[in-house]
Motif scaffolding. Sequence first.
Motif, PDB file in Angstrom:
ATOM      1  N   SER A  64      49.887 124.405  47.318  1.00 19.20           N
ATOM      2  CA  SER A  64      48.569 123.932  46.881  1.00 19.20           C
ATOM      3  C   SER A  64      48.761 122.983  45.703  1.00 19.20           C
ATOM      4  N   SER A  65      47.954 121.936  45.677  1.00 13.12           N
ATOM      5  CA  SER A  65      48.029 120.979  44.573  1.00 13.12           C
ATOM      6  C   SER A  65      46.634 120.413  44.358  1.00 13.12           C
ATOM      7  N   GLN A  66      46.504 119.508  43.383  1.00  9.80           N
ATOM      8  CA  GLN A  66      45.197 118.872  43.225  1.00  9.80           C
ATOM      9  C   GLN A  66      45.344 117.371  43.025  1.00  9.80           C
ATOM     10  N   TRP A  67      44.333 116.696  43.484  1.00  9.67           N
ATOM     11  CA  TRP A  67      44.263 115.230  43.413  1.00  9.67           C
ATOM     12  C   TRP A  67      42.809 114.838  43.182  1.00  9.67           C
ATOM     13  N   ARG A  68      42.547 114.170  42.055  1.00  6.19           N
ATOM     14  CA  ARG A  68      41.196 113.701  41.732  1.00  6.19           C
ATOM     15  C   ARG A  68      40.110 114.740  42.019  1.00  6.19           C
ATOM     16  N   GLY A  69      40.357 115.964  41.537  1.00  8.76           N
ATOM     17  CA  GLY A  69      39.333 116.996  41.652  1.00  8.76           C
ATOM     18  C   GLY A  69      39.262 117.715  42.988  1.00  8.76           C
ATOM     19  N   CYS A  70      40.175 117.405  43.908  1.00  9.72           N
ATOM     20  CA  CYS A  70      40.188 118.112  45.193  1.00  9.72           C
ATOM     21  C   CYS A  70      41.458 118.951  45.303  1.00  9.72           C
ATOM     22  N   LYS A 164      40.362 125.304  41.127  1.00  9.84           N
ATOM     23  CA  LYS A 164      41.542 124.502  41.484  1.00  9.84           C
ATOM     24  C   LYS A 164      42.341 124.036  40.276  1.00  9.84           C
ATOM     25  N   HIS A 165      41.828 124.292  39.067  1.00  5.98           N
ATOM     26  CA  HIS A 165      42.449 123.655  37.908  1.00  5.98           C
ATOM     27  C   HIS A 165      43.814 124.219  37.554  1.00  5.98           C
ATOM     28  N   PHE A 166      44.260 125.270  38.224  1.00  3.15           N
ATOM     29  CA  PHE A 166      45.603 125.779  37.931  1.00  3.15           C
ATOM     30  C   PHE A 166      46.683 125.083  38.749  1.00  3.15           C
ATOM     31  N   TRP A 167      46.296 124.355  39.775  1.00  6.11           N
ATOM     32  CA  TRP A 167      47.300 123.751  40.657  1.00  6.11           C
ATOM     33  C   TRP A 167      47.901 122.483  40.047  1.00  6.11           C
ATOM     34  N   PRO A 168      49.177 122.229  40.320  1.00  7.48           N
ATOM     35  CA  PRO A 168      49.828 121.007  39.835  1.00  7.48           C
ATOM     36  C   PRO A 168      49.358 119.785  40.622  1.00  7.48           C
ATOM     37  N   SER A 169      49.777 118.607  40.173  1.00  7.99           N
ATOM     38  CA  SER A 169      49.391 117.379  40.876  1.00  7.99           C
ATOM     39  C   SER A 169      50.141 117.272  42.206  1.00  7.99           C
ATOM     40  N   LEU A 186      51.642 115.636  54.179  1.00  6.74           N
ATOM     41  CA  LEU A 186      50.251 115.881  53.772  1.00  6.74           C
ATOM     42  C   LEU A 186      49.581 116.735  54.853  1.00  6.74           C
ATOM     43  N   ALA A 187      49.144 117.942  54.449  1.00  6.23           N
ATOM     44  CA  ALA A 187      48.568 118.872  55.419  1.00  6.23           C
ATOM     45  C   ALA A 187      47.124 118.485  55.759  1.00  6.23           C
ATOM     46  N   HIS A 188      46.755 118.757  57.003  1.00  5.20           N
ATOM     47  CA  HIS A 188      45.380 118.604  57.522  1.00  5.20           C
ATOM     48  C   HIS A 188      44.496 117.607  56.749  1.00  5.20           C
ATOM     49  N   PRO A 189      44.816 116.306  56.824  1.00 10.58           N
ATOM     50  CA  PRO A 189      44.050 115.301  56.048  1.00 10.58           C
ATOM     51  C   PRO A 189      42.571 115.254  56.428  1.00 10.58           C
ATOM     52  N   THR A 197      37.504 105.872  52.474  1.00 11.51           N
ATOM     53  CA  THR A 197      38.119 105.155  51.353  1.00 11.51           C
ATOM     54  C   THR A 197      38.973 106.093  50.512  1.00 11.51           C
ATOM     55  N   ARG A 198      38.409 107.267  50.181  1.00 12.69           N
ATOM     56  CA  ARG A 198      39.163 108.233  49.352  1.00 12.69           C
ATOM     57  C   ARG A 198      40.363 108.781  50.116  1.00 12.69           C
ATOM     58  N   LEU A 199      40.189 108.999  51.406  1.00 15.26           N
ATOM     59  CA  LEU A 199      41.315 109.492  52.209  1.00 15.26           C
ATOM     60  C   LEU A 199      42.449 108.463  52.204  1.00 15.26           C
ATOM     61  N   GLY A 200      42.089 107.193  52.329  1.00 13.14           N
ATOM     62  CA  GLY A 200      43.085 106.125  52.269  1.00 13.14           C
ATOM     63  C   GLY A 200      43.817 106.114  50.930  1.00 13.14           C
ATOM     64  N   LEU A 201      43.051 106.313  49.845  1.00 14.26           N
ATOM     65  CA  LEU A 201      43.658 106.355  48.500  1.00 14.26           C
ATOM     66  C   LEU A 201      44.605 107.543  48.356  1.00 14.26           C
ATOM     67  N   LEU A 202      44.161 108.688  48.885  1.00 19.48           N
ATOM     68  CA  LEU A 202      45.012 109.882  48.831  1.00 19.48           C
ATOM     69  C   LEU A 202      46.340 109.627  49.552  1.00 19.48           C
ATOM     70  N   VAL A 203      46.245 109.056  50.751  1.00 22.99           N
ATOM     71  CA  VAL A 203      47.468 108.809  51.529  1.00 22.99           C
ATOM     72  C   VAL A 203      48.353 107.784  50.811  1.00 22.99           C
ATOM     73  N   ASP A 204      47.740 106.773  50.196  1.00 25.18           N
ATOM     74  CA  ASP A 204      48.511 105.798  49.406  1.00 25.18           C
ATOM     75  C   ASP A 204      49.247 106.489  48.253  1.00 25.18           C
ATOM     76  N   ASP A 205      48.519 107.316  47.500  1.00 21.97           N
ATOM     77  CA  ASP A 205      49.136 108.018  46.359  1.00 21.97           C
ATOM     78  C   ASP A 205      50.235 108.967  46.834  1.00 21.97           C
TER      79      ASP A 205
END
Length: 273
Positions: A64-70, A164-169, A186-189, A197-205
């Motif tokens: 588990s991790s976090q990215w921009r609040g997700c 979610k705030h305990f998870w690393p990036s 990347l699991a179950h995008p 747009t956000r999904l594209g950014l996530l995959v880019d990052d």
Amino acid sequence: MITDLHCHSTASDGALAPRDLLCRASDRGVDLLAITDHDTVDAYVALDRSCAPDLRIVPGVEFSSQWRGCTIHVVGLGIDLDSPVLTKAIERQQTARARRADVIAERLIKAGCNDALVGARRIAGDAPLGRPHFAQYLLESGRVKSISAAFKKYLGPGKPGDVKHFWPSVETVVDWIRAAGGTAVLAHPGKYKLTNTRLGLLVDDFAASGGRAIEVLCGRQAPDLTRKLATLCNDRKLFASCGSDFHLPDRPWSELGCCGPLPATCRPVWELL
Ligand code: MN
Ligand code: MN
Ligand code: MN
């Protein structure tokens, strides 16, 4: 070839013991399998492979991790189970998971559900506590009528149990997987409810962090989603993975080996394994 590179055992929130998971995969004709429990590789300790001698098993994990609040899940495939980086990463995740469980329980108590922590612990047994254990507790104590209602009312995005705030990036988790000699997927995008747009950014990052593949197939899914994910995958020159995300029997849409084959345009991640 039937490939399933995403499933869970009783080492996390799955219903089947690791050995029974292998038997079931073998019965269903799976040739290549990764057990990817949440933040643990305990399923691989003294794994009894006797009922599936021909099954090729790839060591795996789902962090588990976090990215921009997700909350974002990253699967590691082909990891070295003896890697000291992996051992430390798992310790860190277990600590995060325990703290998170305390916060979830506190919030559930505020929402009127006493005994949530004790109840969820009893259900989890030795496995690290996750939201599905809280969901099961809420069901058994009569607070909700179904597991999905437990997520909708108490545990899902934006609800009290969404901690979610305990998870690393995402980047940190990809680093761990690479340091352990594995391939980050990347699991179950399609399950994060992100805009395109956000999904594209996530995959880019994710790709910029060293992620190599995305799950183009996860369980049974709409052909539209498969096409969208295949395009996303191929545009970024990533590899494609496929898995059921099996947790328990009687869910035909996430049954072991359920969900291949990958679109012909995709490069399968097992070329890297
Ligand atoms: Mn799970
Ligand atoms: Mn997941
Ligand atoms: Mn999973």
